[in-house]
Design a protein around this motif. Structure first.
Motif, short mmCIF file in Angstrom:
data_model
loop_
_atom_site.label_atom_id
_atom_site.label_comp_id
_atom_site.label_asym_id
_atom_site.label_seq_id
_atom_site.Cartn_x
_atom_site.Cartn_y
_atom_site.Cartn_z
N THR A 129 0.82 -1.21 0.00
CA THR A 129 0.00 0.00 0.00
C THR A 129 0.86 1.26 0.00
O THR A 129 0.56 2.22 -0.72
CB THR A 129 -0.93 0.01 1.22
OG1 THR A 129 -1.70 -1.19 1.23
CG2 THR A 129 -1.87 1.19 1.17
N THR A 130 1.92 1.26 0.78
CA THR A 130 2.81 2.43 0.80
C THR A 130 3.48 2.63 -0.55
O THR A 130 3.62 3.76 -1.03
CB THR A 130 3.87 2.27 1.90
OG1 THR A 130 3.23 2.06 3.16
CG2 THR A 130 4.76 3.50 1.99
N GLY A 131 3.88 1.53 -1.19
CA GLY A 131 4.47 1.64 -2.52
C GLY A 131 3.49 2.19 -3.54
O GLY A 131 3.84 3.03 -4.37
N LEU A 132 2.24 1.73 -3.47
CA LEU A 132 1.21 2.25 -4.38
C LEU A 132 0.99 3.74 -4.16
O LEU A 132 0.84 4.51 -5.12
CB LEU A 132 -0.10 1.49 -4.17
CG LEU A 132 -0.14 0.04 -4.67
CD1 LEU A 132 -1.44 -0.63 -4.25
CD2 LEU A 132 0.02 -0.02 -6.19
N PHE A 133 0.97 4.14 -2.90
CA PHE A 133 0.77 5.57 -2.60
C PHE A 133 1.92 6.40 -3.17
O PHE A 133 1.69 7.48 -3.73
CB PHE A 133 0.66 5.78 -1.09
CG PHE A 133 0.54 7.22 -0.69
CD1 PHE A 133 -0.69 7.86 -0.75
CD2 PHE A 133 1.64 7.94 -0.27
CE1 PHE A 133 -0.81 9.20 -0.40
CE2 PHE A 133 1.53 9.28 0.08
CZ PHE A 133 0.30 9.91 0.02
N TYR A 134 3.13 5.89 -3.04
CA TYR A 134 4.28 6.66 -3.52
C TYR A 134 4.24 6.82 -5.05
O TYR A 134 4.41 7.92 -5.57
CB TYR A 134 5.58 5.98 -3.10
CG TYR A 134 6.81 6.66 -3.67
CD1 TYR A 134 7.28 7.85 -3.13
CD2 TYR A 134 7.48 6.12 -4.77
CE1 TYR A 134 8.39 8.49 -3.66
CE2 TYR A 134 8.59 6.75 -5.31
CZ TYR A 134 9.04 7.93 -4.75
OH TYR A 134 10.13 8.57 -5.29
N ARG A 172 4.59 12.50 3.90
CA ARG A 172 3.26 11.97 3.62
C ARG A 172 3.31 10.46 3.40
O ARG A 172 2.44 9.72 3.86
CB ARG A 172 2.66 12.66 2.39
CG ARG A 172 2.51 14.16 2.51
CD ARG A 172 1.53 14.54 3.60
NE ARG A 172 1.26 15.97 3.61
CZ ARG A 172 1.95 16.87 4.28
NH1 ARG A 172 2.97 16.47 5.04
NH2 ARG A 172 1.64 18.15 4.24
N THR A 173 4.34 9.99 2.71
CA THR A 173 4.48 8.55 2.47
C THR A 173 4.73 7.81 3.78
O THR A 173 4.17 6.74 4.03
CB THR A 173 5.64 8.29 1.49
OG1 THR A 173 5.40 9.02 0.28
CG2 THR A 173 5.76 6.81 1.17
N ILE A 174 5.56 8.38 4.64
CA ILE A 174 5.82 7.76 5.94
C ILE A 174 4.54 7.72 6.77
O ILE A 174 4.26 6.74 7.46
CB ILE A 174 6.94 8.52 6.67
CG1 ILE A 174 8.24 8.42 5.88
CG2 ILE A 174 7.13 7.99 8.08
CD1 ILE A 174 9.37 9.23 6.47
N LEU A 175 3.76 8.78 6.70
CA LEU A 175 2.50 8.82 7.45
C LEU A 175 1.55 7.73 6.98
O LEU A 175 0.88 7.08 7.80
CB LEU A 175 1.86 10.20 7.29
CG LEU A 175 0.53 10.42 8.03
CD1 LEU A 175 0.73 10.24 9.53
CD2 LEU A 175 -0.03 11.79 7.72
N THR A 184 7.33 1.44 14.25
CA THR A 184 6.42 2.59 14.20
C THR A 184 7.05 3.82 14.82
O THR A 184 6.96 4.94 14.29
CB THR A 184 5.11 2.25 14.92
OG1 THR A 184 4.53 1.09 14.32
CG2 THR A 184 4.13 3.41 14.83
N GLU A 185 7.70 3.64 15.97
CA GLU A 185 8.36 4.77 16.63
C GLU A 185 9.46 5.34 15.75
O GLU A 185 9.63 6.56 15.65
CB GLU A 185 8.94 4.32 17.98
CG GLU A 185 7.90 3.97 19.02
CD GLU A 185 7.09 5.17 19.44
OE1 GLU A 185 7.62 6.30 19.35
OE2 GLU A 185 5.93 5.00 19.85
N ALA A 186 10.22 4.46 15.10
CA ALA A 186 11.29 4.93 14.22
C ALA A 186 10.73 5.73 13.04
O ALA A 186 11.26 6.78 12.66
CB ALA A 186 12.11 3.75 13.71
#
Length: 338
Positions: free
Chosen positions: A54-59, A72-75, A106-108
């Motif tokens: 999902t993160t890859g698709l968003f990017y 935004r991608t990290i979020l 998640t913290e990182a």
């Protein structure tokens, strides 16, 4: 609205559709018999699909075409990780083996996101600082990341602590070549505030003792709120002395402690006159004098936006405040608007 329309592109819609479909599939997978037989392997697959895919698709579909910041991608990755924790069943092996590591991840990622935001704030501040005073530059840099309301609240909290802890070490913050417009030397404002604080401390102690008999927790919170109010008044006094208003050839910079501030072009001032008492309340009028009678009245051609504490704003068409030398102030200001 324009920014929302810019974000709603065909690729964005395609990303939303794919993400919704992927979430539905993974939710169905967690209820199959295969998941019960191989919970570890299937859980890792679900995590990979929900977070990495999902993160890859968003990017590729949203962030890169729209040139969004990396934060935004990290979020999105953090949000999808949180969603995965809700979708996956709370099996013992997950809570004992996987989630501690995911929590660290998640913290990182959150710290990385904060790092990107701090970098943006610092860069914006350096760009704005040569054009305006430090507080306005900091407000502008924070507003670019968190928005106007949040920036105002952060500035309000920060200024209170800043002046309480470090204000006594500061020198008068008036730019070279400008004329300071002080409000505390002849008005007795500082003495009045000190007296108010002394009375407030005595009353707070008495109220605390009374409330403590009924409810210690209520007594604690009421006392804490009172102490915070004392800190605000102390910060306002220090800022009034160390950071007065000032007049330049082109602008009048209003700074009333940590309460109100504005930058007013001199041509925007229609009239300025001496007064000896507080005028009747009118729409769009701001009383800048604190615990004292005002000595000057300014009327503007159009309402001026004043920024108050904790993100408050007010459109002001008439301003009253206590200038220490009202005759000199009125004469200097009239020279610029006459």
């Amino acid at each position: 609205m324009a920014s929302v329309r810019l974000f709603l592109t065909p690729k964005t819609g395609f990303f939303i559709l794919l993400t919704a479909l992927l979430i539905s599939v993974e939710l169905a997978v967690t209820h199959t018999t295969g998941f019960s037989r191989h919970p570890v392997a299937v859980s890792l697959g679900v995590l990979f699909d929900l977070v990495v895919v999902t993160t890859g698709l968003f990017y590729w579909l949203v962030a890169k075409p729209l040139q969004l910041p990396r934060s935004r991608t990290i979020l999105v990755a953090i949000l999808m990780l949180r969603l995965a924790s809700l979708i996956l069943p709370e099996a013992a092996f997950l809570s004992n083996q996987f989630w501690p590591y995911l929590l660290v991840l998640t913290e990182a990622m959150a710290l990385t996101l904060a790092g990107f935001r701090i970098r943006t704030i610092v860069q914006t501040y350096k760009r704005l600082r040569p054009l305006m005073d430090a507080e306005s530059a900091l407000h502008g840099s924070l507003a670019g990341v968190f928005g106007e309301k949040a920036a105002g609240f952060i500035i309000g909290e920060g200024l209170t602590l800043y002046y309480v802890l470090l204000g006594w070490r500061l020198t008068s913050a008036v730019p070279f070549g400008s004329t300071a417009v002080t409000t505390h030397r002849e008005s007795g404002q500082i003495a009045l505030v000190i007296g108010l604080l002394v009375v407030g401390v005595i009353e707070t102690a008495g109220v605390h003792l009374l409330l403590n008999r009924w409810s210690p927790s209520v007594a604690f919170w009421v006392t804490l709120a009172s102490v915070y109010g004392f800190l605000f008044f102390i910060a306002d006094c220090i800022a009034t002395v160390k950071r007065p208003s000032y007049l330049t050839d082109t602008h009048l910079h209003i700074r009333f402690g940590v309460r109100w501030r504005a930058t007013i072009p001199r041509p925007a001032i229609v009239t300025v006159e001496r007064i000896h008492e507080k005028p009747a309340k009118q729409p769009g009028q701001l009383q800048g004098a604190f615990l004292t009678a005002p000595t000057a009245l300014l009327v503007f051609r159009e309402p001026i936006r004043f920024q108050g504490p904790y993100g408050l704003t007010k459109q002001v068409s008439r301003l009253t405040f206590c200038a220490d030398n009202p005759v000199s102030f009125v004469d200097q200001l009239m020279d610029g608007i006459g």
